[in-house]
Design a protein around this motif. Structure first.
Motif, PDB file in Angstrom:
ATOM      1  N   LEU A  41       0.803  -1.213   0.000  1.00  0.00           N
ATOM      2  CA  LEU A  41       0.000   0.000   0.000  1.00  0.00           C
ATOM      3  C   LEU A  41       0.841   1.271   0.000  1.00  0.00           C
ATOM      4  CD1 LEU A  41      -2.754  -1.128   2.527  1.00  0.00           C
ATOM      5  CD2 LEU A  41      -2.892  -1.042   0.032  1.00  0.00           C
ATOM      6  N   ILE A  42       2.157   1.128   0.110  1.00  0.00           N
ATOM      7  CA  ILE A  42       3.063   2.272   0.123  1.00  0.00           C
ATOM      8  C   ILE A  42       4.102   2.071  -0.972  1.00  0.00           C
ATOM      9  CG2 ILE A  42       4.684   3.637   1.494  1.00  0.00           C
ATOM     10  CD1 ILE A  42       1.804   3.642   2.584  1.00  0.00           C
ATOM     11  N   ASP A  43       4.197   3.023  -1.874  1.00  0.00           N
ATOM     12  CA  ASP A  43       5.179   2.941  -2.943  1.00  0.00           C
ATOM     13  C   ASP A  43       6.549   3.394  -2.449  1.00  0.00           C
ATOM     14  OD1 ASP A  43       3.222   2.108  -4.765  1.00  0.00           O
ATOM     15  OD2 ASP A  43       2.689   4.174  -5.282  1.00  0.00           O
ATOM     16  N   ASP A  44       7.598   2.809  -3.033  1.00  0.00           N
ATOM     17  CA  ASP A  44       8.973   3.182  -2.664  1.00  0.00           C
ATOM     18  C   ASP A  44       9.311   4.576  -3.188  1.00  0.00           C
ATOM     19  OD1 ASP A  44       9.434   0.752  -1.412  1.00  0.00           O
ATOM     20  OD2 ASP A  44      10.216  -0.181  -3.240  1.00  0.00           O
ATOM     21  N   PRO A  45      10.120   5.311  -2.432  1.00  0.00           N
ATOM     22  CA  PRO A  45      10.558   5.009  -1.083  1.00  0.00           C
ATOM     23  C   PRO A  45       9.510   5.460  -0.061  1.00  0.00           C
ATOM     24  CG  PRO A  45      11.559   7.054  -1.789  1.00  0.00           C
ATOM     25  CD  PRO A  45      10.723   6.567  -2.944  1.00  0.00           C
ATOM     26  N   ALA A  46       9.361   4.716   1.025  1.00  0.00           N
ATOM     27  CA  ALA A  46       8.461   5.152   2.087  1.00  0.00           C
ATOM     28  C   ALA A  46       8.983   6.452   2.693  1.00  0.00           C
ATOM     29  CB  ALA A  46       8.356   4.074   3.163  1.00  0.00           C
ATOM     30  N   MET A  47       8.066   7.360   2.952  1.00  0.00           N
ATOM     31  CA  MET A  47       8.399   8.646   3.583  1.00  0.00           C
ATOM     32  C   MET A  47       7.808   8.652   4.981  1.00  0.00           C
ATOM     33  SD  MET A  47       7.315  12.481   2.363  1.00  0.00           S
ATOM     34  CE  MET A  47       8.005  13.928   3.144  1.00  0.00           C
ATOM     35  N   ILE A  48       8.663   8.799   5.988  1.00  0.00           N
ATOM     36  CA  ILE A  48       8.242   8.652   7.386  1.00  0.00           C
ATOM     37  C   ILE A  48       8.620   9.896   8.169  1.00  0.00           C
ATOM     38  CG2 ILE A  48       8.546   7.290   9.501  1.00  0.00           C
ATOM     39  CD1 ILE A  48       9.097   4.872   7.649  1.00  0.00           C
ATOM     40  N   GLN A  49       7.680  10.348   8.988  1.00  0.00           N
ATOM     41  CA  GLN A  49       7.924  11.480   9.882  1.00  0.00           C
ATOM     42  C   GLN A  49       7.908  10.987  11.329  1.00  0.00           C
ATOM     43  OE1 GLN A  49       9.173  14.705  10.652  1.00  0.00           O
ATOM     44  NE2 GLN A  49       7.856  15.426   8.978  1.00  0.00           N
ATOM     45  N   LEU A  50       9.019  11.166  12.042  1.00  0.00           N
ATOM     46  CA  LEU A  50       9.092  10.804  13.453  1.00  0.00           C
ATOM     47  C   LEU A  50       8.677  12.016  14.274  1.00  0.00           C
ATOM     48  CD1 LEU A  50      12.467   8.816  13.489  1.00  0.00           C
ATOM     49  CD2 LEU A  50      10.140   7.974  13.062  1.00  0.00           C
ATOM     50  N   CYS A  51       7.554  11.897  14.960  1.00  0.00           N
ATOM     51  CA  CYS A  51       6.942  13.008  15.697  1.00  0.00           C
ATOM     52  C   CYS A  51       7.295  12.848  17.171  1.00  0.00           C
ATOM     53  CB  CYS A  51       5.434  12.995  15.506  1.00  0.00           C
ATOM     54  SG  CYS A  51       4.910  12.855  13.771  1.00  0.00           S
ATOM     55  N   MET A  52       8.181  13.691  17.662  1.00  0.00           N
ATOM     56  CA  MET A  52       8.787  13.512  18.978  1.00  0.00           C
ATOM     57  C   MET A  52       8.277  14.558  19.967  1.00  0.00           C
ATOM     58  SD  MET A  52      10.859  11.092  17.936  1.00  0.00           S
ATOM     59  CE  MET A  52      11.858  10.869  19.408  1.00  0.00           C
ATOM     60  N   GLY A  53       8.292  14.170  21.236  1.00  0.00           N
ATOM     61  CA  GLY A  53       8.064  15.126  22.301  1.00  0.00           C
ATOM     62  C   GLY A  53       6.615  15.460  22.576  1.00  0.00           C
ATOM     63  N   ILE A  54       5.684  14.774  21.934  1.00  0.00           N
ATOM     64  CA  ILE A  54       4.269  15.038  22.162  1.00  0.00           C
ATOM     65  C   ILE A  54       3.810  14.191  23.345  1.00  0.00           C
ATOM     66  CG2 ILE A  54       1.959  14.839  21.149  1.00  0.00           C
ATOM     67  CD1 ILE A  54       3.479  15.269  18.405  1.00  0.00           C
ATOM     68  N   PRO A  55       3.221  14.805  24.368  1.00  0.00           N
ATOM     69  CA  PRO A  55       2.816  14.033  25.541  1.00  0.00           C
ATOM     70  C   PRO A  55       2.013  12.786  25.182  1.00  0.00           C
ATOM     71  CG  PRO A  55       2.555  16.364  25.979  1.00  0.00           C
ATOM     72  CD  PRO A  55       2.928  16.240  24.522  1.00  0.00           C
ATOM     73  N   TYR A  56       2.338  11.686  25.832  1.00  0.00           N
ATOM     74  CA  TYR A  56       1.768  10.353  25.630  1.00  0.00           C
ATOM     75  C   TYR A  56       2.315   9.659  24.393  1.00  0.00           C
ATOM     76  CZ  TYR A  56      -1.461  12.869  28.648  1.00  0.00           C
ATOM     77  OH  TYR A  56      -1.985  13.677  29.622  1.00  0.00           O
ATOM     78  N   GLY A  57       3.254  10.301  23.690  1.00  0.00           N
ATOM     79  CA  GLY A  57       3.948   9.677  22.574  1.00  0.00           C
ATOM     80  C   GLY A  57       5.414   9.522  22.889  1.00  0.00           C
ATOM     81  N   ALA A  58       6.233   9.347  21.869  1.00  0.00           N
ATOM     82  CA  ALA A  58       7.671   9.142  22.058  1.00  0.00           C
ATOM     83  C   ALA A  58       8.323  10.422  22.586  1.00  0.00           C
ATOM     84  CB  ALA A  58       8.318   8.745  20.738  1.00  0.00           C
ATOM     85  N   PRO A  59       9.110  10.350  23.656  1.00  0.00           N
ATOM     86  CA  PRO A  59       9.819  11.529  24.148  1.00  0.00           C
ATOM     87  C   PRO A  59      10.889  11.976  23.165  1.00  0.00           C
ATOM     88  CG  PRO A  59      10.518   9.576  25.348  1.00  0.00           C
ATOM     89  CD  PRO A  59       9.376   9.159  24.481  1.00  0.00           C
TER      90      PRO A  59
END
Length: 298
Positions: free
Chosen positions: A186-204
């Motif tokens: 369902l995702i064509d190459d290359p996959a584009m990913i955004q790492l969303c950091m520091g949002i409370p209850y998510g990844a620090p």
């Protein structure tokens, strides 16, 4: 370290920030102007939400998106447009003792087709896809809701439209969903990913967590990372060091320094300064299109 870095500017977001800074754009004209100024400052990608011009609150009216896109595309300034598809997954439960019925004042739940009306009509080069549900920064009884079946349905429509999904990862479990979408074709190459950091209850937003998430990336993926608030600008350096690209903008942070309100262009300019001081080269829109295999629409 990534020595060829692109910058995304998240221009306005949907949060309650317009009343905290006069620089947060609200009307389509203001949002388009701010995206254009960010592009002139060095942003290759403009990430776009829209707001109700009367209230300043986040909106998903396709007419508002159409006006922003038309203004940017007719400006003569080249920038990759990235429209959010995150609106329509807002669930506010009724309370701790009676979660149902939901609180209709804050709940905005829409189906896959409705959430993508503006994307399929306007065909930006990129749109976002939030890859999981989570208790979000607003706290209380609010849940950002994106079920696996909803994400699969949206991914199919995005792929059929020829738009590149930016896969938003707020925590480690969301990376599992990313990998499943890729494995299912369902995702064509290359996959584009955004790492969303520091949002409370998510990844620090500490370096160890960023590196741990980066190590979980699918092979061949292109990624960016950002944090919110005071950690936005330090994360520019951390993201490049981790091998990624960067995102800044008033969606995530209102300040250039303590007590000094920023514009989007100021935040992009500061990101350019940080990256160039690290001997990294800032990529332009056409280089980003080549790297991500984007379909230029205009």
């Amino acid at each position: 370290m990534n020595t060829d870095v692109f910058i995304t500017c998240a221009v306005t977001g949907a949060g309650d920030t317009a009343g905290r800074s006069e620089h947060v754009p609200v009307t389509p004209e203001q949002i388009a102007h701010s995206a254009i100024e960010a592009a002139r400052a060095g942003a290759a990608i403009a990430h776009i939400h829209v707001r109700d011009p009367e209230t300043g609150r986040g909106a998903r009216d396709p007419k508002l998106y159409a006006e922003v896109v038309d203004r940017v595309r007719s400006s003569g300034v080249d920038v990759v447009l990235n429209l959010t598809a995150g609106m329509g997954g807002d669930l506010v439960l009724g309370g701790t003792e009676r979660p149902l019925p939901v609180d209709e004042r804050g709940t905005d739940m829409a189906g896959a087709t409705e959430r993508l009306v503006h994307v399929e009509a306007l065909l930006p080069e990129i749109c976002t896809l939030d890859c999981g549900s989570m208790n979000f920064a607003a706290g209380g009884d609010y849940v950002m809701t994106n079920t696996p079946d909803m994400l699969r349905a949206m991914a199919k429509r995005i792929q059929a439209a020829g738009v590149k999904p930016e896969l938003e990862v707020f925590d480690f479990g969301h990376m599992v969903m990313v990998k499943e979408l890729i494995e299912e074709g369902l995702i064509d190459d290359p996959a584009m990913i955004q790492l969303c950091m520091g949002i409370p209850y998510g990844a620090p937003d500490d370096p160890d967590t960023l590196l741990a998430l980066a190590r979980q990336l699918p092979r061949g993926a292109v990624f960016s990372a950002f944090s919110i608030g005071r950690m936005q600008l330090p994360t520019v350096a951390m993201a490049a060091l981790a091998g990624g690209n960067v995102r800044v903008g008033l969606e995530d942070n209102l300040y250039l320094s303590r007590g000094q309100l920023a514009t989007n262009a100021m935040l992009v300019e500061r990101a350019v300064t940080i990256l160039e001081a690290m001997n990294a080269r800032v990529l332009g829109p056409d280089e980003v299109r080549g790297r991500l295999n984007l379909q230029k629409r205009w």
